[in-house]
Design an enzyme around this catalytic site. Sequence first.
Site, PDB file in Angstrom:
ATOM      1  N   CYS A 160       0.858  -1.278  -0.062  1.00 11.73           N
ATOM      2  CA  CYS A 160       0.073   0.075  -0.286  1.00 11.73           C
ATOM      3  C   CYS A 160       0.874   1.218   0.023  1.00 11.73           C
ATOM      4  O   CYS A 160       1.579   1.577  -0.878  1.00 11.73           O
ATOM      5  CB  CYS A 160      -0.853   0.100   1.225  1.00 11.73           C
ATOM      6  SG  CYS A 160      -2.560   0.932   0.969  1.00 11.73           S
ATOM      7  N   HIS A 187      -3.709  -6.053   1.164  1.00 12.05           N
ATOM      8  CA  HIS A 187      -3.292  -6.191   2.616  1.00 12.05           C
ATOM      9  C   HIS A 187      -3.777  -7.664   2.923  1.00 12.05           C
ATOM     10  O   HIS A 187      -4.695  -8.044   2.507  1.00 12.05           O
ATOM     11  CB  HIS A 187      -3.958  -5.306   3.638  1.00 12.05           C
ATOM     12  CG  HIS A 187      -3.499  -3.943   3.537  1.00 12.05           C
ATOM     13  ND1 HIS A 187      -2.487  -3.328   4.208  1.00 12.05           N
ATOM     14  CD2 HIS A 187      -4.076  -2.433   2.903  1.00 12.05           C
ATOM     15  CE1 HIS A 187      -1.962  -2.309   4.011  1.00 12.05           C
ATOM     16  NE2 HIS A 187      -3.189  -1.868   3.179  1.00 12.05           N
TER      17      HIS A 187
END
Length: 484
Positions: A330, A427
Site C-alpha cells: 500500500c 493487505h
Amino acid sequence: MAKAIMIQGAGSNVGKSMIVAGLARACLRRGLSVAPFKPQNMSNNAAVTIDGGEIGRAQALQARAAGRAPVVDMNPVLLKPETDTGAQIILRGHRFATLRARDYGARKHELLPAVLESFRNLAATADLILVEGAGSPAEINLRAGDIANMGFAAAANVPVILVGDIDRGGVIAQCVGTHAVLPEADRDRIVGFAINKFRGDVTLFDAGLAEIVSRTGWPSLGVMPWFDAAWRLPAEDVMDISSRKGGPFRVVVPRLSRIANFDDLDPLSADPQVSVDVVESGRALPGDADLVLIPGSKATMADMAHLRAQGWDIDILAHHRRGGHVLGICGGYQMLGREIIDAEGIEGRPGRVAGLGLLDVSTRMEPAKRLSLTHARDRESGADVEGYEIHLGRTTGRDCAQAWLEIDGRPEGAASPDGRVRGCYLHGLFAGDRFRDAYLRRLGAAPSDIGYDAIVEQTLDQLAEHLERHMDIDLLLDLARPVG
C-alpha cells in the site's frame, strides 16, 4: 429483546478491546448471539467490512470472536489521524470530513444520531451487545458532546463496567479517582468494575479490591491475570506494534510515523521461522535483514519525508545493493516508486515527492478511496489469497508489467526485473498460509506448516476460557440492561 453492557476504561489501553473480544467468544460459546459495538474509535488500522465500508480492526476481531462478519454498524465513527492535530472522520464506513481536533470537538454531537441508529440496527440482530468505550470517562474535560463514553451510555441507557489496568500501577487511584471526578449521573451508570493485567498471585490484591468496593460501592467482577497469548491476536493500537523474536529469517520493518494497516505483520510474527524487527525512529535498519518490509501509511508523502529524515532511505538502498529483497504494501508500495504526486492536496499540501526509485512506477493521489474485500492469486505459486484493499492513489509504470498478483483476472502490483523488489496494494497477504510459505521460501526461509487462522481461533478460545476463570460473566450478564 437484546441486552447491552458497556466496557469503559479507567485509562487508555487498559485492555478493553481484548476483554470485549474474550467476552464475545465466551458468550458465543454459551449459546448467545453477540455483536460488538464501539461508538467512536481512533485508529489507522482499519478493516474492510462486508458492506463495503471500514471500521477499526479491533471491532473486526471482536466480530470474528462473536462468529459474525464485520459491518459498518459495529464502529459508526472512526477517526483516522492524518496529522498531530487533525484526522479523517469515517462515518458509517465512509469519509465524512477531515477536521482539526478542535473543530471535531465542536461537531461531534452531530454524529450521535447516526451512532444510535447503528446501535439499534445491531440490537435487532443479537441477544447481547458488548459496547466498548474509548479512552476514559474520567477525561471530564471531553464530556460535553461526548459520543464515545458516558455521552453514549446516557443516550442509549447502557450500564457500564469500569476496567482498571494494574500493570501500570495506581489502579486503586484509577478506579476511585474516576468515581470521584464523574458527575453523579455518570457515576451512577457504573454498575461494577474489574481489574486487568495482574501479574502473580491475584489473592495479593484482595485488600485492594476491598478498598475499591468500600470507596465506590461498586461490586467487583474479578481480577484478570495477564493473558500471555494476547500477542497472537491482531493488534489495533499503534503502541502495540513490537518486534518479535522467532526463527532465523529476519524481516525488518521501519516504523513509519503514520503507519497504517499494520496487521500484515501479525502472521509473520506468529511464524516460528521468522523474526520481525520493528525499527524505531533514530535507529538504523539492521544490515542483516532477509527482507525489508515497508508497511502501509495514512499519509504517504509525509512518511516518505519521515523515512528520509531517519536515514532509512540510505539503509534500504544499501540493503538492495547487497542483493536484499524489499516488499512495499500500500503506502510502502507507493514509496518504492519514482515519485508520488498529490496535485489536489488530498493528504496535505499539494505537491510531489521523489520515492526510493526501486520500482519504475509512479503514484498519483486521487480523491476516490478503494475499499474492497479481495480474492487474489499469487502468479508464481498459484496460491490463493484472501485480503483487502484500502487506499487512495493509482500506481502506474513499466514495472507494473511484472505484476505478481492477479485479482479477478486483472494484474495487481509491480516487481523489478530481477524480482527482488515488489509492491502491491493488497493487505492480508501473509494471513494465507500457502502464500506466506511459498513467498518466504523463495527468499530462503525454511518451510513452515503453521495455520495462522487456526492460531487466531485457538487464541480467542483461550481468551474466552481465561475470562470464564477470572471474571464473573454471570454477574455481567445480570447487570446488562435491555435495549430500549
